[in-house]
Design an enzyme around this catalytic site. Structure first.
Site, mmCIF file in Angstrom:
data_model
loop_
_atom_site.group_PDB
_atom_site.id
_atom_site.type_symbol
_atom_site.label_atom_id
_atom_site.label_comp_id
_atom_site.label_asym_id
_atom_site.label_seq_id
_atom_site.Cartn_x
_atom_site.Cartn_y
_atom_site.Cartn_z
ATOM 1 N N SER A 197 22.275 -18.723 17.514
ATOM 2 C CA SER A 197 21.052 -19.202 18.166
ATOM 3 C C SER A 197 21.400 -20.191 19.269
ATOM 4 C CB SER A 197 20.200 -19.891 17.104
ATOM 5 O OG SER A 197 19.188 -20.660 17.724
ATOM 6 N N ALA A 198 20.519 -20.242 20.266
ATOM 7 C CA ALA A 198 20.668 -21.231 21.341
ATOM 8 C C ALA A 198 20.603 -22.650 20.793
ATOM 9 C CB ALA A 198 19.557 -21.037 22.366
ATOM 10 N N THR A 199 20.091 -22.788 19.580
ATOM 11 C CA THR A 199 19.969 -24.123 19.014
ATOM 12 C C THR A 199 21.330 -24.788 18.779
ATOM 13 O OG1 THR A 199 18.710 -25.383 17.383
ATOM 14 C CG2 THR A 199 19.883 -23.501 16.549
ATOM 15 N N TYR A 201 19.148 -26.450 10.245
ATOM 16 C CA TYR A 201 19.240 -25.022 10.595
ATOM 17 C C TYR A 201 20.338 -24.809 11.641
ATOM 18 C CZ TYR A 201 18.082 -20.653 12.973
ATOM 19 O OH TYR A 201 18.158 -19.417 13.570
ATOM 20 N N PHE A 205 22.055 -10.321 9.940
ATOM 21 C CA PHE A 205 20.829 -11.055 10.285
ATOM 22 C C PHE A 205 20.373 -11.971 9.151
ATOM 23 C CE2 PHE A 205 20.089 -7.020 12.708
ATOM 24 C CZ PHE A 205 19.906 -7.551 13.962
ATOM 25 N N LYS A 253 24.085 -22.633 11.633
ATOM 26 C CA LYS A 253 24.533 -21.624 12.608
ATOM 27 C C LYS A 253 25.882 -22.040 13.203
ATOM 28 C CE LYS A 253 21.216 -18.690 12.292
ATOM 29 N NZ LYS A 253 21.494 -17.356 11.725
ATOM 30 N N ARG A 271 10.999 -22.534 27.578
ATOM 31 C CA ARG A 271 11.970 -21.767 26.802
ATOM 32 C C ARG A 271 12.246 -20.441 27.491
ATOM 33 N NH1 ARG A 271 11.916 -25.961 24.810
ATOM 34 N NH2 ARG A 271 11.733 -26.614 22.637
ATOM 35 N N ASN A 306 6.323 -20.963 15.108
ATOM 36 C CA ASN A 306 6.704 -20.666 16.487
ATOM 37 C C ASN A 306 5.472 -20.400 17.348
ATOM 38 O OD1 ASN A 306 9.230 -19.180 14.772
ATOM 39 N ND2 ASN A 306 9.722 -20.683 16.328
ATOM 40 N N LEU A 307 5.680 -20.539 18.647
ATOM 41 C CA LEU A 307 4.546 -20.485 19.569
ATOM 42 C C LEU A 307 3.834 -19.123 19.595
ATOM 43 C CD1 LEU A 307 2.888 -21.877 21.801
ATOM 44 C CD2 LEU A 307 4.587 -21.025 23.443
HETATM 45 P P1 NAD Z 1 13.498 -12.789 9.441
HETATM 46 O O1 NAD Z 1 13.218 -13.850 8.430
HETATM 47 O O2 NAD Z 1 12.390 -11.902 9.865
HETATM 48 O O3 NAD Z 1 14.697 -11.858 8.909
HETATM 49 C C1 NAD Z 1 15.688 -12.323 8.021
HETATM 50 C C2 NAD Z 1 15.798 -11.327 6.891
HETATM 51 O O4 NAD Z 1 16.800 -11.790 5.972
HETATM 52 C C3 NAD Z 1 14.486 -11.176 6.089
HETATM 53 O O5 NAD Z 1 14.189 -9.796 5.983
HETATM 54 C C4 NAD Z 1 14.806 -11.786 4.735
HETATM 55 O O6 NAD Z 1 14.096 -11.150 3.678
HETATM 56 C C5 NAD Z 1 16.307 -11.574 4.644
HETATM 57 N N1 NAD Z 1 16.998 -12.549 3.789
HETATM 58 C C6 NAD Z 1 16.813 -13.883 3.723
HETATM 59 N N2 NAD Z 1 17.628 -14.417 2.802
HETATM 60 C C7 NAD Z 1 18.363 -13.400 2.292
HETATM 61 C C8 NAD Z 1 19.376 -13.328 1.303
HETATM 62 N N3 NAD Z 1 19.800 -14.407 0.624
HETATM 63 N N4 NAD Z 1 19.920 -12.123 1.036
HETATM 64 C C9 NAD Z 1 19.486 -10.997 1.678
HETATM 65 N N5 NAD Z 1 18.518 -11.018 2.607
HETATM 66 C C10 NAD Z 1 17.973 -12.207 2.918
HETATM 67 O O7 NAD Z 1 14.189 -13.496 10.690
HETATM 68 P P2 NAD Z 1 14.516 -12.922 12.136
HETATM 69 O O8 NAD Z 1 13.650 -13.624 13.109
HETATM 70 O O9 NAD Z 1 14.573 -11.449 12.136
HETATM 71 O O10 NAD Z 1 15.972 -13.533 12.322
HETATM 72 C C11 NAD Z 1 17.141 -12.788 12.012
HETATM 73 C C12 NAD Z 1 18.363 -13.673 12.256
HETATM 74 O O11 NAD Z 1 18.354 -14.125 13.604
HETATM 75 C C13 NAD Z 1 18.396 -14.930 11.383
HETATM 76 O O12 NAD Z 1 19.735 -15.166 11.002
HETATM 77 C C14 NAD Z 1 17.901 -16.013 12.311
HETATM 78 O O13 NAD Z 1 18.408 -17.280 11.974
HETATM 79 C C15 NAD Z 1 18.475 -15.537 13.645
HETATM 80 N N6 NAD Z 1 17.733 -16.053 14.799
HETATM 81 C C16 NAD Z 1 16.379 -15.841 14.880
HETATM 82 C C17 NAD Z 1 15.666 -16.368 15.954
HETATM 83 C C18 NAD Z 1 14.179 -16.191 16.037
HETATM 84 O O14 NAD Z 1 13.535 -16.945 16.782
HETATM 85 N N7 NAD Z 1 13.567 -15.249 15.345
HETATM 86 C C19 NAD Z 1 16.343 -17.070 16.967
HETATM 87 C C20 NAD Z 1 17.724 -17.253 16.868
HETATM 88 C C21 NAD Z 1 18.420 -16.720 15.776
HETATM 89 N N1 UDP Z 2 4.946 -25.038 20.703
HETATM 90 C C1 UDP Z 2 3.655 -25.510 20.831
HETATM 91 N N2 UDP Z 2 2.749 -25.223 19.841
HETATM 92 C C2 UDP Z 2 3.076 -24.478 18.747
HETATM 93 C C3 UDP Z 2 4.402 -23.996 18.617
HETATM 94 C C4 UDP Z 2 5.319 -24.300 19.613
HETATM 95 O O1 UDP Z 2 3.314 -26.167 21.817
HETATM 96 O O2 UDP Z 2 2.217 -24.248 17.882
HETATM 97 C C5 UDP Z 2 5.925 -25.296 21.785
HETATM 98 C C6 UDP Z 2 7.175 -26.044 21.368
HETATM 99 O O3 UDP Z 2 6.967 -27.437 21.474
HETATM 100 C C7 UDP Z 2 8.212 -25.498 22.361
HETATM 101 C C8 UDP Z 2 7.753 -24.068 22.612
HETATM 102 O O4 UDP Z 2 6.374 -24.019 22.237
HETATM 103 O O5 UDP Z 2 8.125 -26.198 23.596
HETATM 104 C C9 UDP Z 2 8.511 -23.017 21.785
HETATM 105 O O6 UDP Z 2 8.483 -23.405 20.427
HETATM 106 P P1 UDP Z 2 9.047 -22.460 19.278
HETATM 107 O O7 UDP Z 2 8.905 -23.191 17.987
HETATM 108 O O8 UDP Z 2 8.416 -21.113 19.384
HETATM 109 O O9 UDP Z 2 10.586 -22.268 19.649
HETATM 110 P P2 UDP Z 2 11.783 -23.355 19.684
HETATM 111 O O10 UDP Z 2 11.199 -24.706 19.918
HETATM 112 O O11 UDP Z 2 12.436 -23.227 18.371
HETATM 113 O O12 UDP Z 2 12.647 -22.950 20.815
#
Ligand code: NAD
Ligand code: UDP
Length: 338
Positions: free
Chosen positions: A125-127, A149, A81, A153, A231, A199-200
């Site tokens: 990620s879906a991104t 970002y 993660f 990924k 989303r 994020n929203l």
């Molecule tokens: P988060 O920031 O809560 O968790 C990431 C963790 O990694 C944190 O605890 C942070 O301290 C640790 N970390 C960061 N850099 C590090 C390093 N160099 N060495 C060791 N630890 C480190 O994020 P999350 O939302 O739990 O996301 C987890 C993973 O899922 C990430 O890779 C993120 O990109 C991916 N992801 C998250 C989302 C989302 O919306 N949350 C969506 C798609 C993918």
């Molecule tokens: N969004 C919004 N106001 C906010 C944060 C997000 O209207 O303060 C909208 C954003 O434009 C998107 C949706 O909410 O349509 C989800 O955004 P988020 O950043 O949570 O996720 P991502 O865009 O990365 O999928």
């Protein structure tokens, strides 16, 4: 008992996944540098799990630290993660994002190869799909990330595909998360963003509890049913459980795979806000602003591969997500801080 190295295990998704690992009889070894996490999350996880949790304070870019953790605990697999995840920030800290996300993953893979372990579950990620050519996104939708970002990924996906093909690390699970929200049903652990949430959902609950004035809706002139962005939101506990299904698949020797993790349902910004209004029993002030640069109008998953391959589907709905995230916010208005 199978030990699993969980990099980033103290973070939002990692903490929920560690609890599910413990429930399934596995032993998570959290490896985290706490750059975006709190040691209080560990205390809360231990309280919820009723057991101590092993934690290594280390950086995924440090080969010796990762190797030592794998060896000290005899880890059989890695759930990776750890990473940086803020899209906007990635545009001004591209070097750091490539360093942590891409080089950090390379270090983890090198340490795994050296230790002779070859099962990894990766947080993609879906991104990686970018602007939709069709919806729902299926796993074979062309990949075309539009942010730094997203590029990191995508780079890691390519790296994992290469090491799988070369046979150096064979059992690779690439999980493409859609939009995780919600929190553990206890209200004891959840997402605790630093500063102003990007994020929203975390923004909406901070408005609901009075920490911020109004939700800024970034555009209501999209080509979507109510004009706001759509989303595929997924409960973080459903997401956590998918990691166990992924490990089971790799453990059963069924080989590498890539799957979407979403519900398959799209929800608009206005629908999410309405869900939180229902959960907290009050109206949430909003103000409509311009579109956010780089945003896509609408995307959601075809999650059928995850069901077919792993027998996993999301079980929780928007009401569950809003209820649990609100409970976490109401009980912990400052996250893990006092
Ligand atoms: P988060 O920031 O809560 O968790 C990431 C963790 O990694 C944190 O605890 C942070 O301290 C640790 N970390 C960061 N850099 C590090 C390093 N160099 N060495 C060791 N630890 C480190 O994020 P999350 O939302 O739990 O996301 C987890 C993973 O899922 C990430 O890779 C993120 O990109 C991916 N992801 C998250 C989302 C989302 O919306 N949350 C969506 C798609 C993918
Ligand atoms: N969004 C919004 N106001 C906010 C944060 C997000 O209207 O303060 C909208 C954003 O434009 C998107 C949706 O909410 O349509 C989800 O955004 P988020 O950043 O949570 O996720 P991502 O865009 O990365 O999928």
């Amino acid at each position: 008992m199978q030990s699993i190295l969980v990099t980033g295990g103290a973070g939002y998704i990692g903490s929920h996944t560690c609890l599910e690992l413990i429930k399934s009889g596995r032993k998570p070894i959290i490896f985290d540098n706490f750059s975006n996490a709190s040691s209080r999350a560990i205390e809360r996880m231990e309280e919820l799990a009723g057991t101590e949790i092993e934690v290594v304070n280390g950086d995924v870019r440090n080969y010796e630290q990762v190797s030592k953790a794998i060896e000290d605990y005899n880890c059989e697999a890695v759930i990776h993660f750890a990473g940086l995840k803020a899209v906007g920030e990635s545009e001004v800290r591209a070097m750091d994002y490539h360093d942590v996300n891409v080089i950090g993953t390379h270090v983890v893979l090198r340490a795994m190869k050296q230790a002779g372990i070859d099962k990894i579950v990766f947080s993609s990620s879906a991104t990686v799909y970018g602007v939709p050519k069709f919806l729902p996104y299926t796993e074979d939708h062309p990949r075309n990330a539009t942010s730094t970002y997203g590029q990191t990924k995508l780079s890691v996906e390519y790296m994992l595909e290469d090491v799988r093909r070369s046979g150096e690390i064979k059992n690779v699970a690439i999980l493409r998360y859609f939009n995780p929200i919600g929190a553990h049903s206890s209200g004891r652990i959840g997402e605790a963003p630093n500063g102003i949430p990007n994020n929203l959902a975390p923004y909406v609950v901070q408005v609901a509890c009075g920490k911020r004035d109004a939700v800024n809706i970034w555009g209501d002139d999209y080509d979507t049913p109510d004009g706001t962005g759509v989303r595929d939101y997924i409960h973080v506990v459903d997401l956590a459980q998918a990691h166990l299904a992924a490990l089971d698949h790799l453990d059963a020797g069924k080989g590498a795979f890539t799957v979407n993790l979403g519900t398959g349902n799209g929800s608009s910004v206005k629908e999410v806000i309405a869900g939180f209004e229902k959960a907290c029993g009050k109206s949430i002030p909003v103000s409509v602003g311009p579109r956010r640069a780089g945003d896509i109008a609408c995307f959601y998953a075809d999650p059928s591969s995850a069901e077919k391959l792993l027998g996993w589907t999301a079980k929780l709905n928007m009401d569950d997500m809003c209820r649990d995230q609100w409970r976490w916010q109401e009980n912990n208005p400052n996250g893990y801080e006092d």
